[in-house]
Motif scaffolding. Structure first.
Motif, PDB file in Angstrom:
ATOM      1  N   VAL B  15       0.838  -1.189   0.000  1.00 56.84           N
ATOM      2  CA  VAL B  15       0.000   0.000   0.000  1.00 56.84           C
ATOM      3  C   VAL B  15       0.878   1.245   0.000  1.00 56.84           C
ATOM      4  O   VAL B  15       1.882   1.309   0.700  1.00 56.84           O
ATOM      5  CB  VAL B  15      -0.922   0.000   1.240  1.00 56.84           C
ATOM      6  CG1 VAL B  15      -1.628   1.338   1.406  1.00 56.84           C
ATOM      7  CG2 VAL B  15      -1.923  -1.140   1.157  1.00 56.84           C
ATOM      8  N   ASN B  30      -9.798   2.156   5.809  1.00 56.47           N
ATOM      9  CA  ASN B  30      -9.987   1.428   4.555  1.00 56.47           C
ATOM     10  C   ASN B  30      -8.678   1.091   3.863  1.00 56.47           C
ATOM     11  O   ASN B  30      -8.608   1.022   2.646  1.00 56.47           O
ATOM     12  CB  ASN B  30     -10.847   2.223   3.567  1.00 56.47           C
ATOM     13  CG  ASN B  30     -12.116   2.711   4.203  1.00 56.47           C
ATOM     14  OD1 ASN B  30     -12.827   1.922   4.835  1.00 56.47           O
ATOM     15  ND2 ASN B  30     -12.395   3.977   4.089  1.00 56.47           N
ATOM     16  N   VAL B  31      -7.647   0.928   4.644  1.00 60.14           N
ATOM     17  CA  VAL B  31      -6.353   0.578   4.070  1.00 60.14           C
ATOM     18  C   VAL B  31      -6.090  -0.886   4.402  1.00 60.14           C
ATOM     19  O   VAL B  31      -6.370  -1.338   5.507  1.00 60.14           O
ATOM     20  CB  VAL B  31      -5.247   1.474   4.669  1.00 60.14           C
ATOM     21  CG1 VAL B  31      -3.870   0.940   4.352  1.00 60.14           C
ATOM     22  CG2 VAL B  31      -5.386   2.903   4.141  1.00 60.14           C
ATOM     23  N   LYS B  32      -5.581  -1.610   3.432  1.00 59.76           N
ATOM     24  CA  LYS B  32      -5.315  -3.036   3.627  1.00 59.76           C
ATOM     25  C   LYS B  32      -4.217  -3.216   4.678  1.00 59.76           C
ATOM     26  O   LYS B  32      -3.147  -2.623   4.590  1.00 59.76           O
ATOM     27  CB  LYS B  32      -4.931  -3.640   2.282  1.00 59.76           C
ATOM     28  CG  LYS B  32      -4.119  -4.903   2.343  1.00 59.76           C
ATOM     29  CD  LYS B  32      -4.984  -6.135   2.461  1.00 59.76           C
ATOM     30  CE  LYS B  32      -4.124  -7.388   2.511  1.00 59.76           C
ATOM     31  NZ  LYS B  32      -4.627  -8.389   3.427  1.00 59.76           N
TER      32      LYS B  32
END
Lengths: 539, 249
Positions: B15, B30-32
């Motif tokens: 990311v 909402n970040v992996k």
């Protein structure tokens, strides 16, 4: 070699809006059903990309209390604009003159990826087993030819297809019913359509390529809830496409462009058209001083009811955009995908409990609002083959005066891979160099997608004839893969005075455009090792 | 022999990390997220040792928010026997983590503690060393090979000058380098089985550890953008530019 196998009542392939709706509805109908759902992305939502202005109709049916459940659906559309662009000017079209299907005042600006994450949490709380990072790579059949389930991919295979130390064999997932919900141009869905002749008597499917960037823009330019669409420049009258500009929450702007993949000029680069679009004064004004934070692209389905394949077959259902339920004039597919998933669950429930045939899906589909919606929408996309202006005039008559009930149906005549004209007969297009402020190149764009594939795995973009790109496609069409791929996967490089076709498969953002547009259908997209591909955030 | 493996949930390494507009940190919504990569190597090595018959139990421990349990589930799916989740919200510093781990070690009495050489989010590279000091155990950091020898551990370390081989007595702390091994994939059946394995939940306060941060973070900002390079025509021009423009020779 026999693989390990696991048995379920229902196996669902794909964690998008349709597959997740099927999973949730199944558990609502009978909490005792064993349901599993596979997703090739590293997590649910990571391969989801959509505009998205969301119509809540299907969600209202599935989870009527979604507001109390704190669904990530917050920004109500409060203003709409439609602009026709010429190179330097823009003409605002009054919204009361837009067909009802293009009016959005009841809808919400959302991130579909976030909605899917939320749906997945809900599904898991109901007991659905969700396996992200696992790609379904093969369809399993019973002896009688019906679908038995799917096999997950072997992991840890090297480029030469030898087993690495980390080799982990795939397993068979066997379902009483298997639901294919892979999204537009699913690689298993494509095989099913062929094997069961699901598209017999239907028009060739139509596709588009959609780009999306998320921008953080300055407060003075941001109007939360504003939805804007444009048609016209930079595309010519004969190329189908347009833009969307949605003012979402947190000063974010969802900015995107869709181009019909039936374009004719092999010199056209959809990516560069999108970049160029942003330089229009009416658009640049909005994003100036802002910052691009995300990028992505995905093929979408545009064929509508004329091209919609049969959605049931022995042992399986094909739903959502894997079949093609998007409503093109509405520029929306999430609600129809969800509805197709809900209907799938109802069908499967009756199949398992009452031993009914899966063919009842067709009747359920025909009796639901989804069919009526798609039926009324059917003539819009094909009318644009007469060009933008005639298309708009016809659409006005069809959608406003007749509300989609004209007594005839326009057909789609060609598949998208058939529409390219030879390169030497079409004008070359000059694209500007990116300024890295408003416009960007593919490399820096792909970087934002967080795309990665495990090193040393077989190339997942397979060529039927490895010599065709150089021997034929380059000469005749100037190898358009270099331009239609939104991620710079395909390159023609000069090596020792010889042209060489290079596939940078690790860049692939799983949009499927190459599988659709390659003029000889020479490229087949198969799934790479699970967990690979983009890592989209709130796309 | 028991092995305790400490793991951390971090922003996925693929990311592109984005700094919050107000400079108060980085965007995590909402970040992996995934397991800190060298922690995967730590788990893999512990599981391998167990598979070779030298260890009887592998315990995975993590310190972090509710969702950090996902990281434990993954460790359980690749072979850890049980998990311990010490629930903490917000920023937690290496010293606090090592104090928490000290308490867990007191309770579980492992013979070896494995963890990644450092976490890719804050790049501190401190927890293993601090834990070693708190426990007064020997440490072997940046391990790229591990052998058991007459009740001792021979460890090959990745150091600036090359490879260094050291021997440590047990019990010991080992921090793992990415070269140590190739972590395995979690198979579907094992993911299913992992759902049934136990995860003990604790709070930092239950352990009597003060986790109040001791460092004040003033500002987070993006590194300045690198300027585009230029092409020089010949060596003479390069030397001239290095001398007069870059002033490095």
């Amino acid at each position: 070699m026999s693989r390990e196998s696991m048995k379920y009542d229902v196996v669902i392939v794909g964690g998008g809006p349709s597959g997740l709706s099927t999973a949730i509805k199944l558990k609502q109908l009978d909490p005792n059903l064993n349901v599993c759902l596979l997703e090739k992305a590293s997590e649910i939502g990571a391969h989801i990309l959509s505009g998205n202005v969301f119509e809540t109709r299907a969600l209202d049916e599935l989870l009527p209390n979604w507001r109390e459940l704190n669904a990530p659906i917050k920004t109500k559309v409060n203003k709409e604009k439609f602009l026709f662009l010429s190179k330097t000017k823009s003409l605002s079209w009054p919204t009361w003159l837009l067909p009802a299907v293009q009016q959005n005042h009841k809808n919400y600006i959302i991130s579909l990826a976030n909605l899917c994450r939320w749906l997945a949490e809900h599904a898991e709380s109901l007991g659905v087993e969700i396996f992200p990072g696992f790609a379904a790579s093969e369809i399993l059949y019973n002896e009688d030819g019906s679908v038995k389930g799917i096999a997950t991919q072997d992991m840890g295979i090297d480029k030469e297809r030898n087993k690495k130390n980390s080799y982990e064999p795939g397993i068979d997932l066997i379902g009483k019913v298997t639901v294919f919900a892979e999204g537009c141009r699913g690689h298993l869905g494509k095989q099913l359509i062929q094997k069961f002749n699901l598209n017999q008597g239907k028009d060739p499917q139509q596709y588009g390529i959609g780009f999306k960037e998320i921008w953080e823009i300055s407060e003075k330019n941001h109007e939360e809830g504003l939805v804007m669409h444009t048609a016209g420049w930079p595309l010519d009258n004969n190329t189908y496409g347009g833009s969307f500009i949605y003012h979402a929450e947190n000063k974010q702007l969802f900015l995107g462009y869709v181009i019909g993949l039936d374009y004719k000029n092999p010199h056209l680069s959809p990516f560069d058209e999108f970049q160029r679009f942003k330089t229009h004064p009416a658009i640049k004004r909005i994003i100036e001083g802002g910052k691009r934070i995300s990028y992505g692209a995905r093929a979408l389905i545009e064929g509508g009811i004329q091209s919609l394949p049969k959605m049931y077959m022995p042992g399986a259902l094909l739903i959502g955009c894997d079949a093609g339920t998007l409503n093109m004039p509405k520029i929306k597919g999430s609600h129809t995908a969800m509805k197709s998933g809900i209907l799938a669950a109802e069908t499967i429930f009756e199949k398992i409990k009452q031993n009914k045939d899966l063919s009842i899906y067709e009747e359920k589909f025909k009796n639901s609002w989804i069919y009526e919606e798609l039926y009324r929408a059917r003539n819009v996309k094909p009318s644009f083959r007469w060009g933008l202006i005639l298309g708009i005039i016809f659409t006005g008559i069809d959608q406003i005066l007749f509300k989609g009930k004209l007594p005839f149906t326009l057909r789609h005549k060609h598949a998208d891979h058939e529409t390219l004209k030879p390169a030497n007969q079409m004008p070359k297009i000059e694209y500007l160099k990116p300024d890295n402020v408003i416009t960007f190149d593919k490399t820096s764009s792909v970087y934002l997608t967080g795309t990665n594939h495990t090193d040393n795995q077989p190339v997942h973009l397979q060529l039927k004839d490895p010599n065709l790109p150089i021997n034929y496609t380059l000469e005749k069409f100037d190898e358009p893969a270099q331009r239609y791929c939104p991620a710079g996967v395909y390159e023609v490089q000069k090596q020792n005075e010889q042209n060489k076709f290079v596939i940078n498969s690790q860049n692939c953002i799983h949009c499927k455009t190459c599988d659709i547009k390659e003029p000889s259908q020479n490229i087949t997209w198969v799934t790479p090792e699970g967990g690979g591909g983009p890592r989209y955030g709130n796309m | 022999m028991k092995i305790l493996v400490a793991i951390k949930r971090v922003i996925d390494y693929n990311v592109q990390v984005r700094v919050k507009e107000d400079g108060s940190g980085v965007v995590t919504d909402n970040v992996k997220m995934s397991t800190n990569p060298p922690d995967d190597n730590a788990i893999e090595e512990a599981v391998k040792i167990k598979e070779s018959g030298k260890a009887t139990e592998v315990i995975a421990v993590t310190v972090g928010e509710e969702k950090a349990q996902e990281t434990l589930r993954k460790a359980l799916a690749v072979g850890a026997d049980r998990g311990i989740h010490v629930k903490v919200d917000g920023i937690i510093e290496p010293l606090a983590v090592s104090k928490i781990l000290q308490k867990i070690v007191d309770k579980e009495k492992p013979d070896l503690v494995f963890m990644g050489k450092q976490a890719i989010d804050d790049d501190c590279n401190q927890t293993g060393q601090m834990l070693s000091a708190l426990l007064n155990w020997p440490q072997a950091t940046f391990a790229s090979k591990i052998y058991f020898k007459d009740g001792k551990l021979e460890v090959v370390r990745e150091i600036d000058e090359g490879l260094e081989t050291i021997e440590v007595n047990l019990p010991a702390i080992v921090t793992c380098d990415l070269r140590l091994n190739e972590p395995r994939y979690a198979s579907l059946p094992n993911i299913m089985k992992a759902k049934k394995k136990s995860i003990e939940q604790l709070n930092a306060s239950d352990l009597g550890v003060d986790i109040t941060p001791r460092i004040q973070q003033i500002k987070v900002e993006e590194p300045p953008k690198r300027k585009a390079g230029i092409k020089v025509a010949n060596v003479a021009e390069l030397v001239q530019k290095l001398k007069n423009e870059a002033k490095v020779i």
